[in-house]
Motif scaffolding. Structure first.
Motif, PDB file in Angstrom:
ATOM      1  N   ARG A   1       0.815  -1.221   0.000  1.00  0.00           N
ATOM      2  CA  ARG A   1       0.000   0.000   0.000  1.00  0.00           C
ATOM      3  C   ARG A   1       0.848   1.270   0.000  1.00  0.00           C
ATOM      4  N   ALA A   2       1.958   1.256   0.729  1.00  0.00           N
ATOM      5  CA  ALA A   2       2.794   2.459   0.840  1.00  0.00           C
ATOM      6  C   ALA A   2       3.340   2.898  -0.515  1.00  0.00           C
TER       7      ALA A   2
ATOM      8  N   PHE B   1       1.806   3.335  -3.124  1.00  0.00           N
ATOM      9  CA  PHE B   1       0.835   4.157  -3.845  1.00  0.00           C
ATOM     10  C   PHE B   1       0.737   5.571  -3.266  1.00  0.00           C
ATOM     11  N   ALA B   2       1.657   5.918  -2.372  1.00  0.00           N
ATOM     12  CA  ALA B   2       1.654   7.251  -1.742  1.00  0.00           C
ATOM     13  C   ALA B   2       0.274   7.599  -1.198  1.00  0.00           C
ATOM     14  N   PRO B   3      -0.180   6.879  -0.154  1.00  0.00           N
ATOM     15  CA  PRO B   3      -1.543   7.073   0.362  1.00  0.00           C
ATOM     16  C   PRO B   3      -1.817   8.514   0.782  1.00  0.00           C
ATOM     17  N   ASP B   4      -2.971   9.003   0.358  1.00  0.00           N
ATOM     18  CA  ASP B   4      -3.406  10.354   0.722  1.00  0.00           C
ATOM     19  C   ASP B   4      -4.531  10.212   1.750  1.00  0.00           C
TER      20      ASP B   4
ATOM     21  N   ILE C   1      -7.076   1.798  -1.319  1.00  0.00           N
ATOM     22  CA  ILE C   1      -6.876   3.032  -2.075  1.00  0.00           C
ATOM     23  C   ILE C   1      -6.705   2.730  -3.561  1.00  0.00           C
TER      24      ILE C   1
ATOM     25  N   LYS D   1      -5.008   3.734  -7.497  1.00  0.00           N
ATOM     26  CA  LYS D   1      -3.642   3.956  -7.984  1.00  0.00           C
ATOM     27  C   LYS D   1      -3.154   5.362  -7.643  1.00  0.00           C
ATOM     28  N   GLU D   2      -4.093   6.296  -7.521  1.00  0.00           N
ATOM     29  CA  GLU D   2      -3.733   7.680  -7.210  1.00  0.00           C
ATOM     30  C   GLU D   2      -3.505   7.902  -5.722  1.00  0.00           C
ATOM     31  N   GLY D   3      -3.688   6.869  -4.908  1.00  0.00           N
ATOM     32  CA  GLY D   3      -3.456   6.984  -3.475  1.00  0.00           C
ATOM     33  C   GLY D   3      -4.655   7.458  -2.676  1.00  0.00           C
ATOM     34  N   LYS D   4      -5.792   7.668  -3.358  1.00  0.00           N
ATOM     35  CA  LYS D   4      -6.994   8.132  -2.663  1.00  0.00           C
ATOM     36  C   LYS D   4      -7.895   6.942  -2.319  1.00  0.00           C
TER      37      LYS D   4
END
Length: 302
Positions: free
Chosen positions: A199-200, A202-205, A211, A213-216
């Motif tokens: 998960r990390a 994907f730069a989680p937001d 989440i 692919k965009e991290g959302k």
């Protein structure tokens, strides 16, 4: 055509109220507008020029007209609901003393039994063994949904803080903002752990467990799309959608345990009657076994 003008003026006032004051969704506004346009035309054809002239007998006549036109029970119920809401508003505005549509029976739509996937096909669907991060995420979502019988909104709403992987539990918020704690099973825990290692990347937001692919936080529509695609890839015979996994969870739990109350708690149903629909599915299974196995049942077959 002139008779419609005062009728339509009142409808326009209601639609403004729905849109501006109640701030209902554009879809709801559109549904009200469409149904009330038809009803206004039909009321005008009865030589009614003002809504104060509408009587219960006229409402019954409108319902009968809809049935004759071939409206299905659900569509007719929607039309009468729109009329009832509009007339309630006229009562609140002091235009009417009482709602003439109150007490007029709404036709009941036939209750369709929920579709489920049998255990073998669930296993087939969930036999995803890929290192692709999105495949790992998708299997984790399906394992959690089937493992706990979640609603789709509950699945996408899970945050990291809602997990207790050591205990094998998840906290979800269901209908009416009611929270419940649920077991998710060893396999679901295993796949969540696999997903958390990826998960990390994907730069989680935010704190969402699942989440994009965009991290959302993953959207409901994206989950529906991915589940359907996996159903095709895995060769499942019926269309796979999230609610079908929830239904399958309920059916399989009830078939194995026979404990309706426990299944009600797990599903988060406020009323036992909602859960009881699964007893019909269970009975269908028993009936098919009976037809195949009982000598007296076999005898009648040619």
């Amino acid at each position: 055509m002139n008779t419609i003008v005062p009728l339509q003026a009142a409808v326009d006032g209601f639609l403004r109220y729905v849109q501006v004051e109640r701030q209902l969704s554009p879809l709801t506004h559109e549904n009200y507008a469409r149904q009330l346009a038809v009803l206004t035309e039909q009321v005008s054809e009865m030589n009614i020029t003002d809504w104060t002239q509408l009587e219960p007998m006229h409402v019954r006549s409108l319902a009968a007209k809809g049935r004759r036109a071939g409206l299905q029970p659900a569509s007719l119920a929607l039309r009468l609901s729109a009329l009832r809401s509009f007339l309630d508003w006229l009562v609140s505005q002091g235009v009417l003393k009482a709602n003439p549509a109150k007490g007029i029976a709404t036709p009941r739509a036939p209750r369709h039994l929920p579709k489920n996937i049998d255990v073998d096909e669930v296993n087939q669907l969930l036999s995803i063994d890929q290192n692709d991060p999105l495949a790992v995420r998708d299997r984790a979502m399906m394992e959690v949904m089937y493992g706990a019988g979640l609603r789709l909104s509950e699945l996408v709403g899970i945050d990291l803080r809602h997990l207790d992987l050591e205990a094998g539990e998840v906290w979800v918020t269901g209908k009416g903002s009611k929270e419940r704690r649920l077991p998710i099973g060893r396999t679901a825990v295993e796949w969540i752990e696999k997903w958390l290692t990826l998960r990390a990347g994907f730069a989680p937001d935010g704190d969402a467990l699942f989440i994009s692919k965009e991290g959302k936080r993953i959207s409901v529509r994206n989950v529906q799309k991915r589940f359907a695609e996996w159903g095709v890839k895995q060769g499942v015979s019926s269309h796979v959608h999230p609610h079908k996994l929830r239904h399958s969870f309920a059916t399989h739990m009830l078939e194995s345990s026979g404990d309706l109350r426990a299944v009600q708690e797990l599903l988060g149903h406020a009323s036992l009657s909602t859960t009881q629909i699964y007893t019909h599915l269970d009975f269908q299974h028993l009936a098919s076994v009976y037809d195949e196995a009982h000598p007296r049942a076999k005898r009648g077959k040619s």
